[in-house]
Write a protein that holds these residues in place. Structure first.
Motif, mmCIF file in Angstrom:
data_model
loop_
_atom_site.group_PDB
_atom_site.id
_atom_site.type_symbol
_atom_site.label_atom_id
_atom_site.label_comp_id
_atom_site.label_asym_id
_atom_site.label_seq_id
_atom_site.Cartn_x
_atom_site.Cartn_y
_atom_site.Cartn_z
ATOM 1 N N SER A 289 -2.254 -12.187 -7.366
ATOM 2 C CA SER A 289 -3.309 -11.875 -6.564
ATOM 3 C C SER A 289 -4.444 -12.816 -6.715
ATOM 4 O O SER A 289 -5.326 -12.966 -5.742
ATOM 5 C CB SER A 289 -3.955 -10.467 -6.895
ATOM 6 N N SER B 52 -5.349 -1.279 1.113
ATOM 7 C CA SER B 52 -3.934 -2.438 1.387
ATOM 8 C C SER B 52 -3.508 -2.158 2.799
ATOM 9 O O SER B 52 -3.302 -3.035 3.678
ATOM 10 C CB SER B 52 -3.046 -2.198 0.259
ATOM 11 N N GLY C 71 0.758 -1.183 -0.003
ATOM 12 C CA GLY C 71 -0.070 0.245 -0.142
ATOM 13 C C GLY C 71 0.893 1.171 -0.048
ATOM 14 O O GLY C 71 0.735 2.067 -0.604
ATOM 15 N N SER D 235 -8.449 -6.368 -5.904
ATOM 16 C CA SER D 235 -7.059 -5.890 -6.201
ATOM 17 C C SER D 235 -6.745 -6.205 -7.714
ATOM 18 O O SER D 235 -5.978 -5.463 -8.324
ATOM 19 C CB SER D 235 -6.181 -6.116 -5.286
ATOM 20 N N ARG E 275 -6.675 1.501 -3.797
ATOM 21 C CA ARG E 275 -5.747 0.228 -3.586
ATOM 22 C C ARG E 275 -4.873 0.405 -2.443
ATOM 23 O O ARG E 275 -4.635 -0.304 -1.546
ATOM 24 C CB ARG E 275 -5.418 -0.127 -4.848
ATOM 25 N N TYR F 259 -10.709 -9.272 -1.162
ATOM 26 C CA TYR F 259 -9.614 -8.182 -1.722
ATOM 27 C C TYR F 259 -8.771 -8.433 -2.571
ATOM 28 O O TYR F 259 -8.262 -7.608 -3.436
ATOM 29 C CB TYR F 259 -8.784 -7.611 -0.124
#
Length: 184
Positions: free
Chosen positions: A130, A69, A42, A102, A65, A98
């Motif tokens: 991810s 994060s 993040g 993401s 994002r 998430y």
């Protein structure tokens, strides 16, 4: 014998044994490690990636994002000591969701970066990782997830045995009875 490789193989075997016998603890450790990663990721998004393009929508997506994060990362680190088993499962499902969101946002970022003529190979890898993380996280609370971690632990033990064998096999051979002479 390469001592560092041998020690590394012992540590790998210990981690493998922990994965087999302390599966719940390993899952909690992985969630905390994921939290640390999310905080760092993040921060990277907020401080580096947001400066790549000047497009307003791109910046909003990256800032969102990055902020989410960091918040999820902090929750992963703070909550393990305070939440019960059910809450752990909910937290893991939130992390998996998430990861999917993401990946979708990274897909949008990748399209924008590609349109601007920037390199996007790392973004494609991020999307794939991810999605893979989401699948693994969705499986963790189930019995299959525990079996998956135990299987990975077994693989680590096998890898440790192979590493130790290779370190032992490639050790220098020293003849104790050899006589050294200087011939000048």
């Amino acid at each position: 014998m390469d001592f560092s490789t041998f020690v590394l193989s012992i540590l790998t075997a210990i981690i493998g044994l922990l994965m087999i016998f302390v599966t719940d603890g390993i899952i909690k450790f992985l969630v905390i490690a994921l939290g640390v990663y999310l905080i760092l990721f993040g921060a990277f998004l907020l401080f580096n990636t947001s400066k790549v393009l000047t497009d307003r929508n791109f910046k909003i997506a990256v800032y969102t994002r990055g902020t989410v994060s960091i918040i999820l990362g902090l929750l992963c680190i703070i909550l393990p000591a305070t939440i019960a088993e059910f809450a752990w499962k909910v937290m893991i499902y939130i992390l998996a969701s998430y990861a999917i969101i993401s990946a979708a946002a990274a897909g949008y970022d990748t399209i924008k970066m590609h349109e601007a003529g920037l390199e996007v190979k790392k973004n494609l890898a991020e999307i794939a990782i991810s999605l893979l993380a989401a699948v693994i996280l969705f499986l963790l609370p189930s019995n299959f997830g525990s079996m998956l971690i135990k299987f990975a632990g077994g693989c680590l033990i096998v890898a440790a045995i192979v590493m130790a064998f290779i370190a032992w096999k490639n050790r220098p051979i020293v003849d104790e009875d050899a006589e050294v002479t200087d011939e000048d």
